[in-house]
Scaffold this motif. Structure first.
Motif, PDB file in Angstrom:
ATOM      1  N   GLU A 270      88.452  11.298  67.914  1.00 14.46           N
ATOM      2  CA  GLU A 270      89.670  12.041  67.630  1.00 14.46           C
ATOM      3  C   GLU A 270      89.434  13.026  66.497  1.00 14.46           C
ATOM      4  O   GLU A 270      88.609  12.786  65.616  1.00 14.46           O
ATOM      5  N   SER A 271      90.215  14.092  66.490  1.00 12.18           N
ATOM      6  CA  SER A 271      90.171  15.057  65.390  1.00 12.18           C
ATOM      7  C   SER A 271      91.517  15.743  65.291  1.00 12.18           C
ATOM      8  O   SER A 271      92.323  15.702  66.227  1.00 12.18           O
ATOM      9  N   GLY A 272      91.743  16.363  64.136  1.00 11.10           N
ATOM     10  CA  GLY A 272      92.934  17.187  63.975  1.00 11.10           C
ATOM     11  C   GLY A 272      94.014  16.626  63.072  1.00 11.10           C
ATOM     12  O   GLY A 272      95.010  17.296  62.814  1.00 11.10           O
ATOM     13  N   GLY A 273      93.852  15.411  62.594  1.00  6.99           N
ATOM     14  CA  GLY A 273      94.868  14.865  61.707  1.00  6.99           C
ATOM     15  C   GLY A 273      94.808  15.516  60.332  1.00  6.99           C
ATOM     16  O   GLY A 273      93.931  16.329  60.050  1.00  6.99           O
ATOM     17  N   GLY A 274      95.771  15.156  59.498  1.00  4.81           N
ATOM     18  CA  GLY A 274      95.771  15.693  58.150  1.00  4.81           C
ATOM     19  C   GLY A 274      97.126  15.607  57.500  1.00  4.81           C
ATOM     20  O   GLY A 274      98.010  14.883  57.961  1.00  4.81           O
ATOM     21  N   LEU A 275      97.275  16.355  56.419  1.00  6.25           N
ATOM     22  CA  LEU A 275      98.508  16.394  55.637  1.00  6.25           C
ATOM     23  C   LEU A 275      99.209  17.714  55.905  1.00  6.25           C
ATOM     24  O   LEU A 275      98.597  18.776  55.843  1.00  6.25           O
ATOM     25  N   VAL A 276     100.501  17.624  56.196  1.00  7.57           N
ATOM     26  CA  VAL A 276     101.277  18.828  56.481  1.00  7.57           C
ATOM     27  C   VAL A 276     102.682  18.643  55.941  1.00  7.57           C
ATOM     28  O   VAL A 276     103.173  17.509  55.815  1.00  7.57           O
ATOM     29  N   GLN A 277     103.321  19.739  55.600  1.00  7.35           N
ATOM     30  CA  GLN A 277     104.705  19.670  55.129  1.00  7.35           C
ATOM     31  C   GLN A 277     105.657  19.520  56.310  1.00  7.35           C
ATOM     32  O   GLN A 277     105.346  19.922  57.442  1.00  7.35           O
ATOM     33  N   ALA A 278     106.807  18.971  56.040  1.00  5.95           N
ATOM     34  CA  ALA A 278     107.832  18.836  57.071  1.00  5.95           C
ATOM     35  C   ALA A 278     108.121  20.207  57.681  1.00  5.95           C
ATOM     36  O   ALA A 278     108.209  21.211  56.965  1.00  5.95           O
ATOM     37  N   GLY A 279     108.246  20.219  59.000  1.00  5.91           N
ATOM     38  CA  GLY A 279     108.450  21.467  59.723  1.00  5.91           C
ATOM     39  C   GLY A 279     107.169  22.114  60.202  1.00  5.91           C
ATOM     40  O   GLY A 279     107.218  23.057  61.002  1.00  5.91           O
ATOM     41  N   GLY A 280     106.054  21.609  59.733  1.00  7.22           N
ATOM     42  CA  GLY A 280     104.769  22.185  60.112  1.00  7.22           C
ATOM     43  C   GLY A 280     104.251  21.652  61.432  1.00  7.22           C
ATOM     44  O   GLY A 280     104.933  20.895  62.137  1.00  7.22           O
ATOM     45  N   SER A 281     103.029  22.071  61.759  1.00 10.64           N
ATOM     46  CA  SER A 281     102.420  21.715  63.041  1.00 10.64           C
ATOM     47  C   SER A 281     101.002  21.205  62.841  1.00 10.64           C
ATOM     48  O   SER A 281     100.311  21.592  61.895  1.00 10.64           O
ATOM     49  N   LEU A 282     100.594  20.349  63.764  1.00 11.12           N
ATOM     50  CA  LEU A 282      99.213  19.888  63.846  1.00 11.12           C
ATOM     51  C   LEU A 282      98.855  19.735  65.317  1.00 11.12           C
ATOM     52  O   LEU A 282      99.733  19.499  66.144  1.00 11.12           O
ATOM     53  N   ARG A 283      97.566  19.829  65.608  1.00 10.96           N
ATOM     54  CA  ARG A 283      97.091  19.615  66.982  1.00 10.96           C
ATOM     55  C   ARG A 283      95.978  18.575  66.947  1.00 10.96           C
ATOM     56  O   ARG A 283      94.955  18.778  66.295  1.00 10.96           O
TER      57      ARG A 283
ATOM     58  N   GLN B 285      89.366   5.707  67.156  1.00  8.42           N
ATOM     59  CA  GLN B 285      89.350   5.029  65.863  1.00  8.42           C
ATOM     60  C   GLN B 285      90.613   5.304  65.043  1.00  8.42           C
ATOM     61  O   GLN B 285      90.881   4.630  64.055  1.00  8.42           O
ATOM     62  N   GLY B 286      91.383   6.274  65.469  1.00 10.63           N
ATOM     63  CA  GLY B 286      92.612   6.614  64.766  1.00 10.63           C
ATOM     64  C   GLY B 286      92.417   7.783  63.818  1.00 10.63           C
ATOM     65  O   GLY B 286      91.367   7.922  63.189  1.00 10.63           O
ATOM     66  N   THR B 287      93.433   8.618  63.730  1.00 10.80           N
ATOM     67  CA  THR B 287      93.415   9.735  62.791  1.00 10.80           C
ATOM     68  C   THR B 287      94.749   9.759  62.056  1.00 10.80           C
ATOM     69  O   THR B 287      95.813   9.607  62.662  1.00 10.80           O
ATOM     70  N   GLN B 288      94.685   9.917  60.749  1.00 11.11           N
ATOM     71  CA  GLN B 288      95.886   9.855  59.919  1.00 11.11           C
ATOM     72  C   GLN B 288      96.649  11.173  59.971  1.00 11.11           C
ATOM     73  O   GLN B 288      96.063  12.255  59.793  1.00 11.11           O
ATOM     74  N   VAL B 289      97.936  11.072  60.200  1.00 11.22           N
ATOM     75  CA  VAL B 289      98.847  12.216  60.098  1.00 11.22           C
ATOM     76  C   VAL B 289      99.873  11.875  59.026  1.00 11.22           C
ATOM     77  O   VAL B 289     100.562  10.855  59.128  1.00 11.22           O
ATOM     78  N   THR B 290      99.963  12.714  58.026  1.00 13.81           N
ATOM     79  CA  THR B 290     100.906  12.507  56.931  1.00 13.81           C
ATOM     80  C   THR B 290     101.785  13.742  56.804  1.00 13.81           C
ATOM     81  O   THR B 290     101.274  14.854  56.675  1.00 13.81           O
ATOM     82  N   VAL B 291     103.084  13.520  56.870  1.00 14.71           N
ATOM     83  CA  VAL B 291     104.045  14.617  56.773  1.00 14.71           C
ATOM     84  C   VAL B 291     104.829  14.436  55.485  1.00 14.71           C
ATOM     85  O   VAL B 291     105.524  13.421  55.304  1.00 14.71           O
ATOM     86  N   SER B 292     104.739  15.391  54.604  1.00 10.06           N
ATOM     87  CA  SER B 292     105.436  15.319  53.316  1.00 10.06           C
ATOM     88  C   SER B 292     106.788  16.021  53.414  1.00 10.06           C
ATOM     89  O   SER B 292     106.954  16.994  54.147  1.00 10.06           O
TER      90      SER B 292
END
Length: 118
Positions: A6-19, A110-117
């Motif tokens: 897996e790839s593409g996770g990360g930290l993003v602000q509310a209203g944002g986008s990730l793929r 293995q899982g990828t972390q997505v964190t939305v602040s």
């Protein structure tokens, strides 16, 4: 042994986008279904979306209209486009490939972390 990467996770602000992307590390028989699940701290793993080999998709009510699953059967790859992210979307996201019948399998990434602040 084939793994899902897996790839593409990360930290993003509310209203944002990730793929998110997920692909098999080696050659496998094409899955009948590819999907994304997520698990937030202290909660059970839940289904986010699925994509079948026939092209059908299904999305959890909590993500409908914001997330879109897409699959590439030729490449055995699945994607999850996540828009309008909310803090409650924060979780570890896992991809899953399932094949039924002959030489069946049930593979997990293995899982990828997505964190939305907020």
């Amino acid at each position: 042994q084939v793994q899902l990467v897996e790839s593409g996770g990360g930290l993003v602000q509310a209203g944002g986008s990730l793929r998110l992307s997920c692909a098999a590390s080696g050659s496998i028989l094409s899955p009948n279904a590819m999907g994304w699940y997520r698990q937030a701290p202290g909660k059970q793993r839940e289904l986010v979306a699925t994509f079948t080999s026939g092209g059908s998709t299904n999305h959890a009510d909590s993500v409908k209209g914001r997330f879109t699953i897409a699959g590439d059967n030729a490449k055995n790859t699945v994607y999850l486009q996540m828009n309008s992210l909310k803090p409650e979307d924060t979780a570890v996201y896992y991809c899953n490939f399932k094949k039924t019948g002959w030489l069946k399998y049930d593979l997990w990434g293995q899982g990828t972390q997505v964190t939305v602040s907020s």
